[in-house]
Design a protein around this motif. Sequence first.
Motif, mmCIF file in Angstrom:
data_model
loop_
_atom_site.group_PDB
_atom_site.id
_atom_site.type_symbol
_atom_site.label_atom_id
_atom_site.label_comp_id
_atom_site.label_asym_id
_atom_site.label_seq_id
_atom_site.Cartn_x
_atom_site.Cartn_y
_atom_site.Cartn_z
ATOM 1 N N GLY A 99 65.516 67.237 22.859
ATOM 2 C CA GLY A 99 65.518 68.686 22.891
ATOM 3 C C GLY A 99 65.800 69.244 24.264
ATOM 4 N N ARG A 110 64.815 72.945 26.859
ATOM 5 C CA ARG A 110 64.152 74.233 27.093
ATOM 6 C C ARG A 110 64.836 74.924 28.252
ATOM 7 N NH1 ARG A 110 59.416 71.376 25.711
ATOM 8 N NH2 ARG A 110 59.211 70.644 27.856
ATOM 9 N N LEU A 148 64.369 79.849 25.734
ATOM 10 C CA LEU A 148 64.943 79.286 24.520
ATOM 11 C C LEU A 148 64.611 77.802 24.479
ATOM 12 C CD1 LEU A 148 66.811 79.973 22.056
ATOM 13 C CD2 LEU A 148 68.711 79.093 23.440
ATOM 14 N N SER A 149 64.192 77.323 23.318
ATOM 15 C CA SER A 149 63.911 75.897 23.157
ATOM 16 C C SER A 149 64.559 75.390 21.885
ATOM 17 C CB SER A 149 62.403 75.629 23.122
ATOM 18 O OG SER A 149 61.803 76.243 21.993
ATOM 19 N N LEU A 150 65.056 74.160 21.937
ATOM 20 C CA LEU A 150 65.710 73.517 20.803
ATOM 21 C C LEU A 150 65.254 72.072 20.763
ATOM 22 C CD1 LEU A 150 67.932 73.296 18.551
ATOM 23 C CD2 LEU A 150 69.524 72.702 20.399
ATOM 24 N N ASN A 151 64.861 71.603 19.589
ATOM 25 C CA ASN A 151 64.541 70.187 19.468
ATOM 26 C C ASN A 151 64.893 69.692 18.076
ATOM 27 O OD1 ASN A 151 62.186 71.571 18.342
ATOM 28 N ND2 ASN A 151 61.270 69.536 18.214
ATOM 29 N N VAL A 202 64.846 70.139 12.596
ATOM 30 C CA VAL A 202 65.498 70.825 13.707
ATOM 31 C C VAL A 202 64.793 72.161 13.897
ATOM 32 C CG1 VAL A 202 67.629 71.802 14.628
ATOM 33 C CG2 VAL A 202 67.722 69.732 13.236
ATOM 34 N N GLY A 203 64.386 72.448 15.121
ATOM 35 C CA GLY A 203 63.697 73.697 15.405
ATOM 36 C C GLY A 203 64.336 74.441 16.563
ATOM 37 N N LEU A 204 64.388 75.760 16.465
ATOM 38 C CA LEU A 204 64.935 76.618 17.510
ATOM 39 C C LEU A 204 64.004 77.809 17.670
ATOM 40 C CD1 LEU A 204 67.360 77.344 19.429
ATOM 41 C CD2 LEU A 204 68.323 78.615 17.491
ATOM 42 N N GLY A 235 62.944 81.204 20.516
ATOM 43 C CA GLY A 235 63.327 81.948 21.720
ATOM 44 C C GLY A 235 62.497 83.195 21.904
ATOM 45 N N ALA A 261 62.276 82.413 15.714
ATOM 46 C CA ALA A 261 62.206 80.969 15.529
ATOM 47 C C ALA A 261 62.725 80.614 14.151
ATOM 48 C CB ALA A 261 60.776 80.455 15.697
ATOM 49 N N TYR A 272 63.054 76.875 11.644
ATOM 50 C CA TYR A 272 62.759 75.450 11.534
ATOM 51 C C TYR A 272 63.334 74.946 10.220
ATOM 52 C CZ TYR A 272 60.171 71.605 13.615
ATOM 53 O OH TYR A 272 59.845 70.449 14.278
#
Length: 820
Positions: free
Chosen positions: A617, A619, A627-630, A663-665, A667, A680, A682
């Motif tokens: 992911g 950040r 913003l974070s993505l994993n 998958v999660g996003l 912000g 967000a 998911y």
Amino acid sequence: MIAAALLIGAPAHAQERVADVDIPAARLDHAIRLLSRQSGTSIGFRDSAIAKLGVKAVRGKLTAAQALERMLSGTRLEVRRVATNTYLIERAALPPAPRPVARPVPQPPATVPHDSVADEVIVTGSKRNVPLSVYPGGVQVIEGDTLSMAEGARGTDAIGARVASVVSTHLGPGRNKLFIRGIADSSFVGPTQATVGQYWGNSRITYSAPDPSLRLYDIRSIEVLEGPQGTLYGAGSLGGVVRVIPHAPDLGMTGGTIWGGTQAVQHGQPGVDGGAILNVPIVDDRLAFRALAFGSIDGGYIDDTKRGLKDVNEVRTIGGRAALRFVPADDWTIDLSGVGQRIDGLDSQYAERGGDGLSRASSIAQPYRNDYWLGDLVVRKQWGQLELTSSFGYANQYVFEQFEGVALADSTDLTVAPSASAAPAAYVQTDHISMITAETRLARRGPEGTGWVIGVSLLHNVARVNRQMDQFYLASAGSGGSTTGQTFPGVISIQPADTLTLTGVRNQVDEQTLYGETSIKPLDRLTLTFGGRLTHSRLSGDSEDVLKMFAFRVDPGASAARSETRLLPSAALAYRPSDQLTLFARYQEGFRPGGIAVRQDFVQRYKGDRVATTEAGARYSVRDFSLSLNASWSRWSDIQADLIDGFGFPTTANVGDGRVLSVGLAGRWQPVRGLSFDAAVYVNDSKVTAPAFATLPSDLARANLERLPNVADATGRLGFAYATSLSSSVDFEVNGFGRYVGKSTLGIGPILGQLQGDYLDTGLEFRVGTKRRAVTLSLTNLLDARGNRFALGSPFLVRDRNQITPLQPRSVRLGFDAAF
């Protein structure tokens, strides 16, 4: 003046540096003592009269000078650097009297340099306070001061509304299960250990028990660490960890808060809630006491057409907390606390599809109850960057549930009325769970997330399940009346016939664990983390209420004690190509031990399961935007699941191997001062890749096991918050959210393979007043949507009836809160 000076902290020759600062709002003398320890600096003042002045909370990755500046903001105090790493706090000089001069030329406002150090969130769940910017994994942090009293009254549901990766079943508060990151096993709370580790401060609060839904009042922060978290938290953290950190007693402040509210529910009965918090220093800077008491009545909104009753699902909750903090000497802290809560649901909250979606036809009441108690003791000792923590906790939980069932006259010698084939039966299950936990760890916190932790822990958990079937017969209204309080309109009453005791089970788990984790920085901006956990578990089980030779006739070996030893490795990296961007990758494992479970009227063994997850992911964070993505891929072996057999009874089995893709996003954006947005989404995709048909009960062997239950294929949230001043003494705040929960299945197997979800939940809250006193207006389910949060009411009726659990109808709460 020199004699009155107070100098606290590290030697003045220490080099000034950035430190992880976490100072609560407190008296000046107490706050600078904490800051001195955390930053390694000397801080003092000459005027003893300012010692008791209150200063602001400060948290983040800061130098001592930056922390002092923020701490003293808004006071008539200023800080002066008098030597290397040595600071003096004194009263600010009064401005000179104004003189008649020409009007000054307006100057542009001062700007903050772009390279200034911003506040940084600290992940305390890492057990060594790792800054979020270098934490190598998925994590969401909810600051406690952002939770309103209305949200706190919702318990764990408030966490699910804030964090898209957290979902829950909806049997009712006090008997739900939590899931994170698509790791979901079943709809029921059986003998299997939960897939989510829940912690209250340092103490684990559940093992093989439902979520007690402790009310989230007086909370400092909530951390959701996506799993597995096997290295630091051990068994039962397959999906992740939810850690709630309550406010500790304040050694330097006397005060508290009171609040109350009343709620109107459309199509239902009104509700009420209230409570109070009190903090009292007993010995200045040494001993303090903090207590909380609360209660609420949530009005019902489900009608029972068969019994002619309205709004049957009222829920009553009462509880409280008490804590003592003792600081016997510098660098020592002792915390002793207790938590208690009782939830009484007068009837189940499910309905039947069709009509208005808020009614059902049942023959008897289906109440439930959850009593929860927790006591814990935590001792800390700090030497600079080293911290020793030792904790001991005891948790006790009692859960009572009653479901409408099917009469078992055919399998007993009961003599009942001719109409007994149509008579109801009540399936009653009680769970008694007691757990003792103890842990001691030593941690060293280094710069930029480096450091290490090593610890040992013990766990002893005993879970006992008792079951019975209360059978009734139907009688005419003239036969003497109902002794159960259940009547059909006009012509029929329900009379008790007999009670059939069913096979119960007792499981005991004893765990001894050694774990450790270290983070090093081999290159600039690169941090590597390695860890492992060695756990030895001893498992034993026995039958309840029946003869052993009868209960273990199918699987005689299930009653024997056995041992499991598991090694859980982990590895992670975090790379920061810039101060604003963090890239991370992680591999970690988690497991649950096996046990024994009831299958109809006998007992059989199920094996332990194991999850291995690889995730990656990023950040990105600047002052007004983050913003974070994993993304993660999990391999799940020997999945434990609680199922429904062909007779409607819950049972447990290993259903095979599976995989979960997530998958999660998420912000957050603050376009202007006082206004912020968060969003967000998911997405999950799960599958049982290798069903264990050979080991499943015959009535489940042909089940469609392709999809894991209860986790929606997609969840999303959009929220906003706005705050402004209406005048010099009145503030106005408003926040709102919309949360979409996609489709999921109720469970695994032919009976539970029903769809649920696909609904939108909404909320809006207004607050007018000051930081200390205000009036609030909260609205939930603005669209008055029904939805289907959970497609289950009674497991015995799920085959023949289309059961749904609707959202609470549109509700309005008017409340107040006042600090003193």
